[in-house]
Design a protein around this motif. Structure first.
Motif, PDB file in Angstrom:
ATOM      1  N   UNK A 134     -89.040 -10.993 -45.292  1.00 31.13           N
ATOM      2  CA  UNK A 134     -88.489 -10.490 -44.036  1.00 31.13           C
ATOM      3  C   UNK A 134     -88.444  -8.970 -44.086  1.00 31.13           C
ATOM      4  N   UNK A 135     -89.045  -8.344 -43.120  1.00 28.47           N
ATOM      5  CA  UNK A 135     -88.949  -6.896 -42.960  1.00 28.47           C
ATOM      6  C   UNK A 135     -88.290  -6.631 -41.619  1.00 28.47           C
ATOM      7  N   UNK A 136     -87.247  -5.863 -41.639  1.00 28.76           N
ATOM      8  CA  UNK A 136     -86.527  -5.571 -40.404  1.00 28.76           C
ATOM      9  C   UNK A 136     -86.908  -4.177 -39.926  1.00 28.76           C
ATOM     10  N   UNK A 137     -87.939  -4.137 -39.127  1.00 28.19           N
ATOM     11  CA  UNK A 137     -88.391  -2.870 -38.565  1.00 28.19           C
ATOM     12  C   UNK A 137     -89.111  -3.166 -37.260  1.00 28.19           C
ATOM     13  N   UNK A 138     -89.680  -2.159 -36.690  1.00 23.94           N
ATOM     14  CA  UNK A 138     -90.407  -2.352 -35.425  1.00 23.94           C
ATOM     15  C   UNK A 138     -91.519  -3.373 -35.625  1.00 23.94           C
ATOM     16  N   UNK A 139     -91.600  -4.311 -34.741  1.00 24.02           N
ATOM     17  CA  UNK A 139     -92.648  -5.310 -34.815  1.00 24.02           C
ATOM     18  C   UNK A 139     -92.273  -6.538 -35.615  1.00 24.02           C
ATOM     19  N   UNK A 140     -91.313  -6.410 -36.503  1.00 22.92           N
ATOM     20  CA  UNK A 140     -90.831  -7.562 -37.249  1.00 22.92           C
ATOM     21  C   UNK A 140     -91.843  -8.172 -38.193  1.00 22.92           C
ATOM     22  N   UNK A 193     -86.767 -25.598 -35.737  1.00 26.82           N
ATOM     23  CA  UNK A 193     -87.028 -24.170 -35.703  1.00 26.82           C
ATOM     24  C   UNK A 193     -86.344 -23.638 -34.469  1.00 26.82           C
ATOM     25  N   UNK A 194     -86.747 -22.469 -34.016  1.00 25.17           N
ATOM     26  CA  UNK A 194     -86.167 -21.984 -32.768  1.00 25.17           C
ATOM     27  C   UNK A 194     -86.436 -23.006 -31.658  1.00 25.17           C
ATOM     28  N   UNK A 195     -85.420 -23.466 -31.024  1.00 29.42           N
ATOM     29  CA  UNK A 195     -85.523 -24.425 -29.917  1.00 29.42           C
ATOM     30  C   UNK A 195     -86.097 -25.780 -30.328  1.00 29.42           C
ATOM     31  N   UNK A 241     -89.136 -19.735 -39.154  1.00 31.84           N
ATOM     32  CA  UNK A 241     -90.012 -18.790 -38.479  1.00 31.84           C
ATOM     33  C   UNK A 241     -89.355 -18.356 -37.196  1.00 31.84           C
ATOM     34  N   UNK A 242     -89.888 -17.307 -36.621  1.00 32.25           N
ATOM     35  CA  UNK A 242     -89.371 -16.763 -35.374  1.00 32.25           C
ATOM     36  C   UNK A 242     -90.537 -16.644 -34.411  1.00 32.25           C
ATOM     37  N   UNK A 243     -90.305 -17.030 -33.173  1.00 30.98           N
ATOM     38  CA  UNK A 243     -91.377 -17.041 -32.176  1.00 30.98           C
ATOM     39  C   UNK A 243     -92.077 -15.708 -31.983  1.00 30.98           C
TER      40      UNK A 243
END
Length: 153
Positions: free
Chosen positions: A21-27, A57-59, A99-101
């Protein structure tokens, strides 16, 4: 037929956890749990991949196929390009993932697969159980990590 350049896995390796996981612009978000076991007879190239991710997962949707394929490709490339030593003959099962959409990409899951292959190879070389692979210094930990991570004190 076994590969000439790979080491046969002789024992199961359960519980490989990778957080990428990188928390920056763009993800950049990929989290995976994997396990490996000795290769079944008749595997032609020394590697078998099984996706066993439950549908959540998400939703509540199923994990996108391109992310699953990218994870498998990462494991395969780490062992075929020699970045994971020893490269193993194994059946690798992706047993769970997050994961994230918007922030999960094939690139993120490919590198997560490479990190999982490295940890599997280290477990075999050092004859030890797997350790969590945390590619980020994210704290507080993600909700499902609280029981997984033990701080050295």
């Amino acid at each position: 037929m076994p590969s000439q350049s790979r080491t046969p896995l002789i024992r199961p390796v359960p519980g490989v956890y990778v957080r990428n996981v990188l928390q920056s612009c763009g993800g950049h978000f990929a989290v995976a749990w994997a396990e490996a076991e000795p290769l079944p007879a008749g595997a032609p190239d020394g590697f078998v991949f099984v996706a066993a991710v439950p549908p959540h997962g998400p939703r509540g949707e199923r994990m996108p196929g391109e992310l699953v394929a990218a994870f498998a490709d990462g494991v395969r490339s780490a062992w075929s390009e020699g970045t994971a030593t020893p490269p193993l003959e194994a059946l690798v099962r992706l047993v769970d993932a997050r994961w994230h959409g918007e922030d999960s990409t094939p690139r993120a899951f490919r590198s997560t697969g490479e990190m999982a292959a490295l940890e599997l190879s280290r477990c075999v070389a050092e004859d030890r159980p797997p350790r969590p692979v945390l590619y980020s210094r994210r704290e507080p930990f993600l909700p499902w990590e609280r029981g997984l991570i033990v701080r050295a004190g």
